[in-house]
Design a protein around this motif. Structure first.
Motif, PDB file in Angstrom:
ATOM      1  N   UNK A 167      21.189 -63.346  -3.105  1.00  0.00           N
ATOM      2  CA  UNK A 167      21.728 -62.082  -3.605  1.00  0.00           C
ATOM      3  C   UNK A 167      21.052 -60.904  -2.906  1.00  0.00           C
ATOM      4  N   UNK A 168      19.744 -60.967  -2.733  1.00  0.00           N
ATOM      5  CA  UNK A 168      19.024 -59.879  -2.054  1.00  0.00           C
ATOM      6  C   UNK A 168      19.509 -59.746  -0.618  1.00  0.00           C
ATOM      7  N   UNK A 169      19.682 -60.874   0.070  1.00  0.00           N
ATOM      8  CA  UNK A 169      20.194 -60.829   1.443  1.00  0.00           C
ATOM      9  C   UNK A 169      21.615 -60.282   1.476  1.00  0.00           C
ATOM     10  N   UNK A 170      22.446 -60.658   0.509  1.00  0.00           N
ATOM     11  CA  UNK A 170      23.816 -60.155   0.458  1.00  0.00           C
ATOM     12  C   UNK A 170      23.877 -58.657   0.215  1.00  0.00           C
ATOM     13  N   UNK A 171      23.047 -58.169  -0.702  1.00  0.00           N
ATOM     14  CA  UNK A 171      23.030 -56.723  -0.969  1.00  0.00           C
ATOM     15  C   UNK A 171      22.512 -55.964   0.249  1.00  0.00           C
ATOM     16  N   UNK A 172      21.484 -56.493   0.886  1.00  0.00           N
ATOM     17  CA  UNK A 172      20.938 -55.841   2.077  1.00  0.00           C
ATOM     18  C   UNK A 172      21.975 -55.776   3.196  1.00  0.00           C
ATOM     19  N   UNK A 173      22.672 -56.887   3.442  1.00  0.00           N
ATOM     20  CA  UNK A 173      23.726 -56.885   4.460  1.00  0.00           C
ATOM     21  C   UNK A 173      24.890 -55.976   4.067  1.00  0.00           C
ATOM     22  N   UNK A 174      25.169 -55.891   2.773  1.00  0.00           N
ATOM     23  CA  UNK A 174      26.217 -54.981   2.318  1.00  0.00           C
ATOM     24  C   UNK A 174      25.882 -53.526   2.614  1.00  0.00           C
ATOM     25  N   UNK A 175      24.634 -53.156   2.404  1.00  0.00           N
ATOM     26  CA  UNK A 175      24.216 -51.784   2.713  1.00  0.00           C
ATOM     27  C   UNK A 175      24.297 -51.519   4.221  1.00  0.00           C
ATOM     28  N   UNK A 176      23.966 -52.521   5.018  1.00  0.00           N
ATOM     29  CA  UNK A 176      24.095 -52.365   6.469  1.00  0.00           C
ATOM     30  C   UNK A 176      25.559 -52.202   6.856  1.00  0.00           C
ATOM     31  N   UNK A 177      26.445 -52.959   6.225  1.00  0.00           N
ATOM     32  CA  UNK A 177      27.870 -52.826   6.554  1.00  0.00           C
ATOM     33  C   UNK A 177      28.397 -51.447   6.167  1.00  0.00           C
ATOM     34  N   UNK A 178      27.870 -50.873   5.083  1.00  0.00           N
ATOM     35  CA  UNK A 178      28.292 -49.524   4.713  1.00  0.00           C
ATOM     36  C   UNK A 178      27.802 -48.489   5.718  1.00  0.00           C
ATOM     37  N   UNK A 179      26.708 -48.760   6.410  1.00  0.00           N
ATOM     38  CA  UNK A 179      26.255 -47.847   7.455  1.00  0.00           C
ATOM     39  C   UNK A 179      27.205 -47.840   8.642  1.00  0.00           C
ATOM     40  N   UNK A 180      27.835 -48.981   8.921  1.00  0.00           N
ATOM     41  CA  UNK A 180      28.793 -49.046  10.006  1.00  0.00           C
ATOM     42  C   UNK A 180      30.116 -48.386   9.646  1.00  0.00           C
ATOM     43  N   UNK A 181      30.448 -48.306   8.392  1.00  0.00           N
ATOM     44  CA  UNK A 181      31.675 -47.643   7.987  1.00  0.00           C
ATOM     45  C   UNK A 181      32.140 -48.125   6.636  1.00  0.00           C
ATOM     46  N   UNK A 182      32.816 -47.240   5.910  1.00  0.00           N
ATOM     47  CA  UNK A 182      33.384 -47.622   4.640  1.00  0.00           C
ATOM     48  C   UNK A 182      32.665 -47.090   3.418  1.00  0.00           C
ATOM     49  N   UNK A 183      31.554 -46.391   3.586  1.00  0.00           N
ATOM     50  CA  UNK A 183      30.821 -45.885   2.426  1.00  0.00           C
ATOM     51  C   UNK A 183      31.639 -44.833   1.678  1.00  0.00           C
ATOM     52  N   UNK A 184      32.257 -43.927   2.410  1.00  0.00           N
ATOM     53  CA  UNK A 184      33.081 -42.901   1.740  1.00  0.00           C
ATOM     54  C   UNK A 184      34.283 -43.531   1.045  1.00  0.00           C
ATOM     55  N   UNK A 185      34.850 -44.551   1.645  1.00  0.00           N
ATOM     56  CA  UNK A 185      35.961 -45.257   1.002  1.00  0.00           C
ATOM     57  C   UNK A 185      35.503 -45.911  -0.293  1.00  0.00           C
ATOM     58  N   UNK A 186      34.312 -46.507  -0.280  1.00  0.00           N
ATOM     59  CA  UNK A 186      33.785 -47.139  -1.492  1.00  0.00           C
ATOM     60  C   UNK A 186      33.543 -46.106  -2.584  1.00  0.00           C
TER      61      UNK A 186
END
Length: 112
Positions: free
Chosen positions: A37-56
């Protein structure tokens, strides 16, 4: 465009890791599940840095406003607004593929 494709791959891995971690936690293997879960959340935050944070954030806001209009009684609607925003934010933390995929589709529609 390539940033969103990279974000989709990272978000897919993050969602899979989060789901595996939650399954392990439910199966009473919490020590292993926590790492997933920690790895998934960390990778999720990295994916939001690449794009999609405003959409979320927009999607979470729309869900919160919808929750606000479901119950029109004054003090309860504010509580429902906050609870639905918190729920949507948690879902987007553990399943980042949803807003990243929407951001990708929106960018593809804008290109033509």
């Amino acid at each position: 465009m390539k940033r969103l494709i990279i974000a989709k791959y990272i978000a897919t891995a993050a969602t899979v890791l989060s789901v595996i971690g939650i399954i392990f936690t439910v199966m009473n293997m919490a020590s292993i599940g926590d790492y997933f879960v920690i790895a998934g959340v960390f990778l999720g935050m990295i994916s939001y840095l690449f794009g999609g944070l405003l959409t979320a954030l927009k999607m979470a806001g729309k869900i919160a406003v919808t929750g606000w209009f479901i119950i029109p009684i004054f003090p309860i609607d504010l509580m429902f607004l906050l609870c639905s925003f918190a729920f949507a934010t948690n879902v987007f933390i553990f399943a980042p593929i949803i807003p990243i995929n929407k951001a990708y589709k929106e960018s593809m529609a804008a290109i033509g």
